[in-house]
Scaffold this motif. Structure first.
Motif, short mmCIF file in Angstrom:
data_model
loop_
_atom_site.label_atom_id
_atom_site.label_comp_id
_atom_site.label_asym_id
_atom_site.label_seq_id
_atom_site.Cartn_x
_atom_site.Cartn_y
_atom_site.Cartn_z
N LEU A 2 37.26 48.42 12.15
CA LEU A 2 37.91 47.12 11.95
C LEU A 2 39.28 47.15 12.60
O LEU A 2 40.04 48.11 12.41
N ARG A 3 39.61 46.10 13.34
CA ARG A 3 40.90 46.03 14.04
C ARG A 3 41.57 44.68 13.80
O ARG A 3 40.99 43.64 14.13
N ARG A 4 42.79 44.75 13.25
CA ARG A 4 43.58 43.52 13.11
C ARG A 4 44.12 43.15 14.49
O ARG A 4 44.64 43.99 15.22
N GLN A 5 43.99 41.88 14.85
CA GLN A 5 44.46 41.38 16.13
C GLN A 5 45.90 40.87 15.99
O GLN A 5 46.38 40.60 14.89
N ALA A 6 46.57 40.70 17.10
CA ALA A 6 47.95 40.23 17.10
C ALA A 6 48.09 38.88 16.41
O ALA A 6 49.12 38.60 15.77
N ASP A 7 47.06 38.02 16.51
CA ASP A 7 47.13 36.70 15.88
C ASP A 7 46.74 36.72 14.40
O ASP A 7 46.65 35.68 13.75
N GLY A 8 46.47 37.93 13.85
CA GLY A 8 46.11 38.05 12.43
C GLY A 8 44.62 38.02 12.18
O GLY A 8 44.17 38.32 11.08
N SER A 9 43.82 37.68 13.18
CA SER A 9 42.36 37.69 13.01
C SER A 9 41.87 39.13 13.03
O SER A 9 42.64 40.07 13.28
N TRP A 10 40.58 39.31 12.79
CA TRP A 10 39.98 40.64 12.74
C TRP A 10 38.81 40.72 13.70
O TRP A 10 38.09 39.74 13.91
N ARG A 11 38.60 41.90 14.26
CA ARG A 11 37.44 42.22 15.08
C ARG A 11 36.80 43.46 14.47
O ARG A 11 37.51 44.37 14.02
N GLY A 12 35.48 43.47 14.45
CA GLY A 12 34.78 44.62 13.89
C GLY A 12 33.61 45.01 14.76
O GLY A 12 32.95 44.16 15.35
N ASP A 22 36.27 25.68 6.63
CA ASP A 22 37.37 26.34 7.32
C ASP A 22 38.02 27.31 6.35
O ASP A 22 38.43 26.91 5.25
N VAL A 23 38.13 28.57 6.73
CA VAL A 23 38.70 29.59 5.86
C VAL A 23 40.13 29.25 5.44
O VAL A 23 40.58 29.64 4.36
N ARG A 24 40.83 28.46 6.24
CA ARG A 24 42.23 28.12 5.92
C ARG A 24 42.36 27.27 4.66
O ARG A 24 43.42 27.18 4.08
N GLY A 67 27.81 43.23 20.06
CA GLY A 67 29.16 42.78 20.43
C GLY A 67 30.13 43.06 19.31
O GLY A 67 30.15 44.16 18.75
N GLU A 68 30.92 42.05 18.94
CA GLU A 68 31.93 42.21 17.90
C GLU A 68 31.74 41.18 16.80
O GLU A 68 31.34 40.05 17.06
N ALA A 69 32.07 41.59 15.60
CA ALA A 69 32.21 40.65 14.49
C ALA A 69 33.60 40.03 14.63
O ALA A 69 34.56 40.72 14.96
N ILE A 70 33.69 38.74 14.40
CA ILE A 70 34.97 38.03 14.49
C ILE A 70 35.28 37.51 13.09
O ILE A 70 34.44 36.84 12.48
N GLY A 71 36.47 37.85 12.59
CA GLY A 71 36.81 37.44 11.23
C GLY A 71 38.20 36.87 11.12
O GLY A 71 39.07 37.13 11.94
N GLU A 72 38.36 36.07 10.07
CA GLU A 72 39.66 35.48 9.77
C GLU A 72 39.87 35.54 8.27
O GLU A 72 38.97 35.22 7.49
N VAL A 73 41.07 35.96 7.87
CA VAL A 73 41.45 36.03 6.47
C VAL A 73 42.44 34.91 6.19
O VAL A 73 43.34 34.65 6.98
N SER A 74 42.27 34.29 5.03
CA SER A 74 43.22 33.28 4.57
C SER A 74 43.18 33.28 3.05
O SER A 74 42.11 33.12 2.45
N GLY A 75 44.33 33.48 2.43
CA GLY A 75 44.37 33.54 0.97
C GLY A 75 43.51 34.68 0.47
O GLY A 75 43.68 35.82 0.89
N ASN A 76 42.56 34.37 -0.41
CA ASN A 76 41.68 35.41 -0.96
C ASN A 76 40.36 35.53 -0.20
O ASN A 76 39.46 36.25 -0.65
#
Length: 175
Positions: free
Chosen positions: A91-101, A20-22, A108-117
């Motif tokens: 690349l687009r930041r989503q309202a919930d902080g996730s990313w779509r690319g 989990d990225v978190r 389709g779309e790449a689905i991404g999540e950033v947490s820390g580094n």
């Protein structure tokens, strides 16, 4: 026989769980995509097949530009055999902080999540091999090491079968 079926099911379920990225939330420096992927960058990488053999090496020249929460990342690949390729991401930041690319060869779309580094991407890519095209799955992890270096390791698979790994080291000159 029933015990064997239960064991196989448990092994399959264990294979479906992942990191989990978190868990990287406290890691520093914190990755801000619009900062790190802004301007000129370079990356060096390789693809290793599932037995670990290096099949392809490459250099990538990247240019990132941003308008608010939407970025364009222009990647220009030069492979060790002299061939070239270009991929342009939006690349687009989503309202919930996730990313779509999105990119021309991404299904389709790449689905991404950033947490820390860390950034964790999942997407499908149209991969050209010997004149054929295949849809492959990418499980892609990026880790910001400092303001200049980001490391990337991606697992490539098809129908859950491991095809190999891509390893990249990004470098951003700091002005």
């Amino acid at each position: 026989m029933r015990a064997l079926i239960v064991l196989l099911f448990a092994l399959c379920m264990a294979g479906c769980t992942g990191t989990d990225v978190r868990q990287y939330a406290a890691e520093q420096p914190a990755l801000e995509l619009s900062d790190y992927l802004n301007g000129e960058l370079e990356a060096w990488g390789m693809f290793q097949n599932r037995s670990g053999e290096v099949v392809k090496r490459f250099h990538v020249a990247l240019t990132g530009t941003w308008q608010g929460d939407v970025g364009t990342l222009d990647e220009r690949f030069t492979y060790s055999d002299g061939s070239t390729e270009r991929r342009v991401w939006t690349l687009r930041r989503q309202a919930d902080g996730s990313w779509r690319g999105t990119a021309g060869d991404v299904v389709g779309e790449a689905i991404g999540e950033v947490s820390g580094n860390a950034l964790h991407w999942r997407y499908q890519l149209l991969l050209k091999v010997d004149g054929e095209q295949y849809v492959v799955d990418f499980d892609d992890w990026m880790f910001l090491m400092d303001q200049r270096v980001m490391l990337n390791r991606a697992r490539m698979s098809k129908w859950g079968i491991d095809l190999g790994q891509v390893t990249l080291s990004f470098y951003k000159p700091v002005k």
